[in-house]
Structure formats: structure tokens, C-alpha cells
Design an enzyme around this catalytic site. Structure first.
Site, PDB file in Angstrom:
ATOM      1  N   HIS A   1      -0.033  29.377 -10.309  1.00 59.49           N
ATOM      2  CA  HIS A   1       0.124  29.698  -8.883  1.00 59.49           C
ATOM      3  C   HIS A   1       0.192  28.427  -8.050  1.00 59.49           C
ATOM      4  O   HIS A   1       1.063  28.288  -7.187  1.00 59.49           O
ATOM      5  CB  HIS A   1      -1.040  30.583  -8.427  1.00 59.49           C
ATOM      6  CG  HIS A   1      -1.107  30.764  -6.947  1.00 59.49           C
ATOM      7  ND1 HIS A   1      -0.269  31.616  -6.268  1.00 59.49           N
ATOM      8  CD2 HIS A   1      -1.896  30.179  -6.009  1.00 59.49           C
ATOM      9  CE1 HIS A   1      -0.548  31.552  -4.974  1.00 59.49           C
ATOM     10  NE2 HIS A   1      -1.538  30.687  -4.795  1.00 59.49           N
ATOM     11  N   GLU A   2      -0.707  27.483  -8.308  1.00 60.62           N
ATOM     12  CA  GLU A   2      -0.719  26.234  -7.542  1.00 60.62           C
ATOM     13  C   GLU A   2       0.537  25.406  -7.819  1.00 60.62           C
ATOM     14  O   GLU A   2       1.075  24.772  -6.915  1.00 60.62           O
ATOM     15  CB  GLU A   2      -1.982  25.426  -7.839  1.00 60.62           C
ATOM     16  CG  GLU A   2      -3.276  26.134  -7.485  1.00 60.62           C
ATOM     17  CD  GLU A   2      -3.349  26.619  -6.047  1.00 60.62           C
ATOM     18  OE1 GLU A   2      -2.695  26.045  -5.156  1.00 60.62           O
ATOM     19  OE2 GLU A   2      -4.068  27.604  -5.794  1.00 60.62           O
TER      20      GLU A   2
END
Length: 121
Positions: free
Chosen positions: A108-109
Site C-alpha cells: 500500500h505504501e
């Protein structure tokens, strides 16, 4: 023709100075506030390997990896360009999540970093 008064000149100069400071020092400011510190494979082999594998599988440059001493389950991406990009993960997240869950957080990051990078081009 409009005249630029002294107040407008100071406001413009102040804004330009703040933008320069933010661009060149943003990561140092974030690290100072959060206490995040860069880690290597030797420091955090599990975390480093998970991030490295994600980056290799997607053909992207690996951002700096940082750990923040905090019990909360959190992570964030920061940086304004590829040279500055980093992912910071809390110790609480590392202590409470298993590898697939940490990998999902890192993915996600990375998406945030990749999206920001592509927006700049």
C-alpha cells in the site's frame, strides 16, 4: 499596471522561502518529529526482505526504509522525489502483524510512492 506593495513582496518572498525549506528539508523534519530512523537488512532483515521482494517483483526502486518506535500499528510513505522517498513503519505494526499483513501494508505504501512519482512526470 498593478503595483506590488511591500507587504505582497514580503509574502511572496516568505512563501518562496518556505517552499524551498519544505522541498529540501521535508524528510529531515518528518524524521525529527516522528523519531523514524533508517534501517538496513542487518537491522531489520524481515522487514527489509519483504520490501525488497515487493520492489523487485514490480521493477521499482526501493525507497529508504525507516522504523519508528511506537506501539501503534501504523506506516506511512513520505518524500517529494525518488531520492527522498521513504517508508516508515512502527514497531507496533512489526510486533503485531505477520509477514503477509506487513507485506500488504508495504505494498500500500509503495503504491502511494509510485502514484506520487508518476504524478510528477
Amino acid at each position: 499596471m498593478a503595483r506590488l506593495d511591500l507587504g505582497d513582496a514580503f509574502a511572496t518572498a516568505g512563501a518562496a522561502l518556505w517552499i524551498a525549506i519544505a522541498y529540501f528539508l521535508n524528510q529531515k523534519l518528518i524524521d525529527a518529529v516522528t523519531g523514524g530512523h533508517e534501517v538496513t537488512r542487518q537491522d531489520e532483515p524481515r522487514l527489509y526482505n519483504l520490501l525488497e521482494n515487493l520492489c523487485i517483483s514490480r521493477g521499482i526502486t526501493m525507497p529508504k526504509l525507516k522504523v519508528m518506535e511506537d506501539d501503534s500499528l501504523n506506516a506511512f510513505a513520505s518524500g517529494l522525489n525518488e531520492r527522498q522517498y521513504s517508508i516508515t513503519v512502527t514497531t507496533g505494526l512489526l510486533d503485531h502483524l505477520d509477514d503477509p499483513e506487513v507485506e500488504a501494508v508495504l505494498g500500500h505504501e509503495l503504491t502511494i510512492s509510485a502514484t506520487a512519482m508518476s504524478a510528477c512526470w
